[in-house]
Design a protein around this motif. Structure first.
Motif, short mmCIF file in Angstrom:
data_model
loop_
_atom_site.label_atom_id
_atom_site.label_comp_id
_atom_site.label_asym_id
_atom_site.label_seq_id
_atom_site.Cartn_x
_atom_site.Cartn_y
_atom_site.Cartn_z
N ASP A 24 -24.71 -80.90 -46.11
CA ASP A 24 -24.41 -79.61 -46.73
C ASP A 24 -25.68 -78.82 -47.01
O ASP A 24 -25.75 -77.61 -46.76
CB ASP A 24 -23.64 -79.81 -48.05
CG ASP A 24 -22.15 -80.02 -47.85
OD1 ASP A 24 -21.65 -79.72 -46.74
OD2 ASP A 24 -21.49 -80.46 -48.80
N THR A 28 -26.65 -75.26 -45.39
CA THR A 28 -26.89 -74.13 -46.30
C THR A 28 -28.23 -73.48 -45.97
O THR A 28 -28.33 -72.24 -45.93
CB THR A 28 -26.85 -74.60 -47.77
OG1 THR A 28 -25.55 -75.15 -48.04
CG2 THR A 28 -27.12 -73.47 -48.73
N TRP A 306 -12.02 -78.45 -47.22
CA TRP A 306 -12.93 -79.29 -48.00
C TRP A 306 -13.45 -80.47 -47.18
O TRP A 306 -14.63 -80.76 -47.16
CB TRP A 306 -12.19 -79.78 -49.24
CG TRP A 306 -13.04 -80.49 -50.25
CD1 TRP A 306 -13.01 -81.82 -50.56
CD2 TRP A 306 -14.02 -79.90 -51.11
NE1 TRP A 306 -13.91 -82.10 -51.55
CE2 TRP A 306 -14.54 -80.93 -51.91
CE3 TRP A 306 -14.50 -78.59 -51.28
CZ2 TRP A 306 -15.54 -80.71 -52.87
CZ3 TRP A 306 -15.49 -78.37 -52.23
CH2 TRP A 306 -16.00 -79.41 -53.01
N ARG A 343 -18.09 -73.73 -45.37
CA ARG A 343 -18.84 -73.56 -46.63
C ARG A 343 -19.63 -72.25 -46.61
O ARG A 343 -20.53 -72.06 -47.42
CB ARG A 343 -19.82 -74.73 -46.86
CG ARG A 343 -19.19 -76.11 -47.04
CD ARG A 343 -18.49 -76.24 -48.38
NE ARG A 343 -18.10 -77.62 -48.65
CZ ARG A 343 -17.00 -78.21 -48.19
NH1 ARG A 343 -16.18 -77.53 -47.40
NH2 ARG A 343 -16.70 -79.46 -48.50
N PRO A 351 -17.81 -71.39 -52.26
CA PRO A 351 -17.35 -72.34 -51.24
C PRO A 351 -17.53 -73.81 -51.59
O PRO A 351 -16.87 -74.66 -51.00
CB PRO A 351 -18.20 -71.97 -50.01
CG PRO A 351 -19.42 -71.32 -50.57
CD PRO A 351 -18.96 -70.59 -51.80
N PHE A 352 -18.39 -74.10 -52.58
CA PHE A 352 -18.60 -75.50 -52.93
C PHE A 352 -17.70 -75.95 -54.09
O PHE A 352 -17.88 -77.03 -54.64
CB PHE A 352 -20.08 -75.76 -53.24
CG PHE A 352 -20.94 -75.72 -52.00
CD1 PHE A 352 -21.07 -76.85 -51.21
CD2 PHE A 352 -21.55 -74.55 -51.60
CE1 PHE A 352 -21.82 -76.82 -50.05
CE2 PHE A 352 -22.31 -74.50 -50.45
CZ PHE A 352 -22.45 -75.64 -49.66
#
Length: 424
Positions: A24, A28, A306, A343, A351-352
């Protein structure tokens, strides 16, 4: 822009997907600093990492410009590619499923079974699927307040549904589950055929090939049976199917069975167990859902977003083009990074956060366009029915140990979700 090597390595590392946070963080960074970046992780040929929701959709919309079948359709190291090409005599594909096809083959082969997976046909299955869901919830209740939700419920319920659709007898379900986990968990020492994470890529490809052979031996026998004794099941459709008046080729028929018998349940299992994991950690979301069961369809979509069980597919550019201001050359390899798209701060508010009431929810875990997942309606229906049956009976739930994800950079989700629970 030059992407740091640790970021490039993270997005291909099966262990980073098991960890979750590491991958993640890498995505990001990429979305913010280099949303369409050419990367070359250690031991890989270079490829473009497509990390934004809008750019993934742009590629998925243009099937003639970005092909599935011209190159490897999933990540493969240089060494793994060499081994596959050696096995196949030059093709990048050991199997040839819908995922590996472009038009006209993709359209023709998809059309063969599409009716089976459309809502009008699925409505006929709803009562039986609900009966199965109740049976697995009764089994959960019988554990007396503690179980591994992934292994004891979530793996087995979608497996039973899909095997009934195909026509695989219940007796053979453990075999199908084991082979599926060997295939998708080939980098996971607990799931792989080799039982080790320390094997080289060529040995891993050989293990995958052996798993494919086991599937093909099984489904070859099933094909012979259904040609003699056709039934009202998917196996009979595949065994007796024809494209332009010609029976399916052996590789294509076997591949059709394999994708139905693996992706057909594994991704739904991962999403279901991931949803309960998220709810067990978030009593407020569980309470919200209990108070308003009309949120169940939104829960299903949020769980799909998710977990995003399919982490990527690859595409190859068929000509020079431009995407997001970058010049893509003919033959370039692109990675569609679905967890990153799901995300993307530009596509999702917060989004998290796991939000059972998220609306709108434009999750792209099923893909988009011509290659959108054939089984998406069945998967949604299975999950909706399970939650409709489970929520009224589930009084409370919490984690009873540490859940763990499988180790994979392709299809990855929870492999163990230990819980304590109370039933009404």
């Amino acid at each position: 822009m030059q992407v740091p090597q640790d970021i490039a390595n993270a997005i291909v590392d099966p262990r980073a997907y098991a960890d979750g946070k590491r991958v993640d963080d890498a995505f990001t960074w990429l979305r913010r600093e280099a949303p369409l970046a050419k990367v070359q992780p250690d031991r890989y040929h270079p490829f473009w990492a497509v990390t934004r929701h809008a750019d993934i959709l742009a590629v998925e919309r243009q099937n003639e410009l970005f092909h599935n079948g011209d190159d490897f359709v999933t990540l493969a190291t240089v060494e793994a590619k060499e081994k596959v090409l050696q096995i196949t005599g030059g093709s990048p594909h050991m199997v040839r499923t819908l995922v590996h096809m472009d038009n006209p083959d993709h359209h023709n082969y998809r059309h063969l079974t599409q009716g089976w997976f459309m809502p009008p046909n699925l409505r006929q299955l709803e009562a039986r699927i609900r009966e199965l869901a109740r049976g697995f919830i009764d089994r959960m209740a019988a554990y007396g307040g503690r179980c591994d939700f992934a292994r004891d419920v979530a793996f087995l319920y979608p497996l039973r549904v899909v095997m009934e659709v195909i026509g695989v007898p219940e007796l053979d379900e453990p075999r199908m589950l084991r082979l599926t986990q060997e295939l998708f968990g080939n980098a996971d020492p607990e799931l792989s055929r080799t039982g080790s994470a320390e094997i080289d890529d060529k040995a891993r490809i050989a293990a995958i090939q052996a798993t494919f052979v086991d599937f093909m031996i099984y489904f070859n026998a099933m094909t012979e049976d259904r040609r003699k004794h056709p039934r009202n099941d998917l196996a009979s459709v595949i065994a007796n199917g024809a494209i332009k008046g010609q029976p399916l080729g052996h590789l294509e028929a076997m591949s059709y069975y394999i994708i139905a018998a693996t992706a057909g349940h594994d991704t739904t299992s991962a999403t279901t167990s991931g949803a309960l994991w998220a709810l067990a950690e978030r009593p407020d979301q569980f309470a919200k859902l209990k108070a308003d069961p009309s949120l169940i369809p939104a829960l299903v979509e949020e769980a799909i977003r998710w977990v995003t069980p399919v982490k990527h597919f690859m595409r190859a550019a068929t000509q020079d083009t431009e995407l997001a201001g970058e010049k893509i050359a003919s033959g370039d390899w692109l990675m569609l990074a679905y967890p990153s798209g799901n995300r993307d701060e530009a596509a999702f508010e917060n989004p998290f956060a796991f939000d059972v009431g998220r609306a709108p929810n434009r999750q792209l875990a099923f893909g988009y366009g011509a290659h959108v997942c054939l089984g998406q309606h069945l998967a949604r229906m299975e999950m909706r029915i399970l939650w409709e049956e489970l929520l009224p009976r589930l009084h409370s739930v919490e984690l009873d140990g540490e859940p763990k994800n499988s180790v994979s950079n392709f299809v990855c989700g929870p492999k163990t979700v230990p819980i304590r629970f109370r039933m009404h």
